[in-house]
Design a protein around this motif. Structure first.
Motif, PDB file in Angstrom:
ATOM      1  N   GLU A 111       0.819  -1.214   0.000  1.00 10.14           N
ATOM      2  CA  GLU A 111       0.000   0.000   0.000  1.00 10.14           C
ATOM      3  C   GLU A 111       0.852   1.262   0.000  1.00 10.14           C
ATOM      4  OE1 GLU A 111      -3.992  -1.662   2.249  1.00 10.14           O
ATOM      5  OE2 GLU A 111      -2.652  -0.294   3.300  1.00 10.14           O
ATOM      6  N   GLY A 112       1.980   1.264   0.735  1.00 13.30           N
ATOM      7  CA  GLY A 112       2.841   2.435   0.791  1.00 13.30           C
ATOM      8  C   GLY A 112       2.120   3.644   1.355  1.00 13.30           C
ATOM      9  N   LEU A 113       2.485   4.815   0.864  1.00 15.91           N
ATOM     10  CA  LEU A 113       1.894   6.073   1.357  1.00 15.91           C
ATOM     11  C   LEU A 113       0.480   6.290   0.832  1.00 15.91           C
ATOM     12  CD1 LEU A 113       4.938   8.512   1.089  1.00 15.91           C
ATOM     13  CD2 LEU A 113       4.154   7.193   3.059  1.00 15.91           C
ATOM     14  N   ALA A 114      -0.041   5.356   0.014  1.00 20.44           N
ATOM     15  CA  ALA A 114      -1.399   5.499  -0.519  1.00 20.44           C
ATOM     16  C   ALA A 114      -2.462   5.062   0.479  1.00 20.44           C
ATOM     17  CB  ALA A 114      -1.548   4.688  -1.801  1.00 20.44           C
ATOM     18  N   ILE A 115      -2.068   4.575   1.656  1.00 20.43           N
ATOM     19  CA  ILE A 115      -3.065   4.153   2.641  1.00 20.43           C
ATOM     20  C   ILE A 115      -3.848   5.359   3.136  1.00 20.43           C
ATOM     21  CG2 ILE A 115      -1.581   2.250   3.371  1.00 20.43           C
ATOM     22  CD1 ILE A 115      -1.016   3.776   5.927  1.00 20.43           C
ATOM     23  N   PRO A 116      -5.095   5.163   3.588  1.00 16.52           N
ATOM     24  CA  PRO A 116      -5.863   6.297   4.119  1.00 16.52           C
ATOM     25  C   PRO A 116      -5.122   6.949   5.280  1.00 16.52           C
ATOM     26  CG  PRO A 116      -7.282   4.384   3.784  1.00 16.52           C
ATOM     27  CD  PRO A 116      -5.872   3.907   3.549  1.00 16.52           C
TER      28      PRO A 116
END
Length: 322
Positions: A215-220
């Motif tokens: 997910e990386g920095l794309a997580i909520p």
């Protein structure tokens, strides 16, 4: 009634604003051999994780050669430290003619027990000199505040006396029969259940790190939520694997106990400390990182788990990798 409410609300806003603004304090002068230094700070009080701006102005015969006693720029931020204080930025100060007359620093800390009292300097061309420039007094306040006194807590109520239960012979027999039938039903249920594999601490940590890597920095929640999840995974693994209260300790307490436990070597503790400090700056000071750094930090956490998990688990993991 409305006027009283508005008055109370205004008082609270004034109090919060007053707390956020610290009182300016007078600069401090230090006379050294051939060098005079005037030190000023942006405020006299801050909370852990907040930044403090420091300005040093040089004068005297050796003013042009005055420098900080540590690198004024470094690719490795770990070398730019003043004890327990991290140096976040350094830049020179020039006068109207473009002559370097001083230096500005931005520092921060998560340690309330080590005040920053002076800055080490070097100066002189033919004969190098060393000394310290004194700083105005700055206090660091904890985000947690005062600890609660366990002695102040009391039981809400004493034990309740429900009296002796009275059953007839018939009710007693019925109760025993029901209890036996319930026990038989429960035993049959558990015998028919499929065995549940218990997830070991390192297995859970590697599974959660794999999810974070995808997910990386794309997580909520972005960078802030990412580093909360990353440090929670590492702290939970250390707590379960080595019985260290990592989830209830500050970064400083955690790394101190980890080093004293003998469960980790110095390189492992240093990597873990660097990861947790960066996460603290993201969570408390609002720092930001890019996707590349996020992937590197997940890889560092994976390597830490792989190095410290049980040997049998390490061999099994290597066998699967083949």
């Amino acid at each position: 009634m409305l006027s009283r409410f508005l008055g109370a609300l205004l008082a609270c806003m004034v109090a919060v604003a007053a707390r956020a603004q610290s009182t300016p304090i007078a600069p401090v002068s230090t006379a050294l051999d051939g060098l005079d230094v005037i030190a000023s700070v942006s405020r006299d009080a801050l909370e852990v994780g907040e930044t403090l701006d420091i300005r040093l102005l040089f004068s005297g015969d050796a003013a042009s050669s005055a420098r900080l006693a540590f690198p004024e720029s470094a690719s490795d931020q770990a070398t730019m430290k003043l004890g327990e204080w991290d140096v976040l930025a350094v830049k020179p100060v020039f006068d109207a003619k473009g002559v370097r007359v001083g230096v500005e620093l931005q520092v921060s800390t998560f340690d309330v027990s080590t005040p920053l009292k002076s800055i080490p300097l070097t100066w002189g061309t033919t004969t190098p000199m060393e000394g310290n420039a004194n700083l105005p007094t700055v206090t660091v306040q904890s985000l947690v505040g005062e600890e609660a006194d366990p002695a102040s807590f009391r039981d809400i109520a004493g034990a309740m006396d429900v009296g002796a239960a009275r059953f007839s012979n018939t009710a007693l027999v019925v109760s025993i029969v029901v209890a036996i039938l319930a026990a038989i039903a429960a035993l049959a249920f558990f015998l028919r259940r499929k065995p549940v594999k218990i997830e070991l601490p390192h297995e859970r940590a590697l599974r959660e790190l794999e999810l974070l890597a995808r997910e990386g920095l794309a997580i909520p929640g972005g960078c802030h939520a990412f580093y909360i999840a990353l440090t929670d995974t590492v702290r939970s693994y250390v707590s379960a694997r080595f019985v260290i209260g990592a989830t209830r300790q500050t970064t400083r307490e955690f790394t101190t106990h980890a080093r004293a436990s003998g469960s980790f070597n110095d390189a492992q503790v240093d990597r873990l400390t660097a990861l947790l400090r960066l996460a603290d700056y993201v969570k408390f000071a609002g720092a930001q990182t890019d996707s590349t750094r996020a992937r590197e930090d997940v890889a560092a956490a994976r390597a830490f788990v792989a190095e410290t998990m049980p040997r049998a688990a390490t061999a099994e993991t290597q066998e699967r990798a083949r």
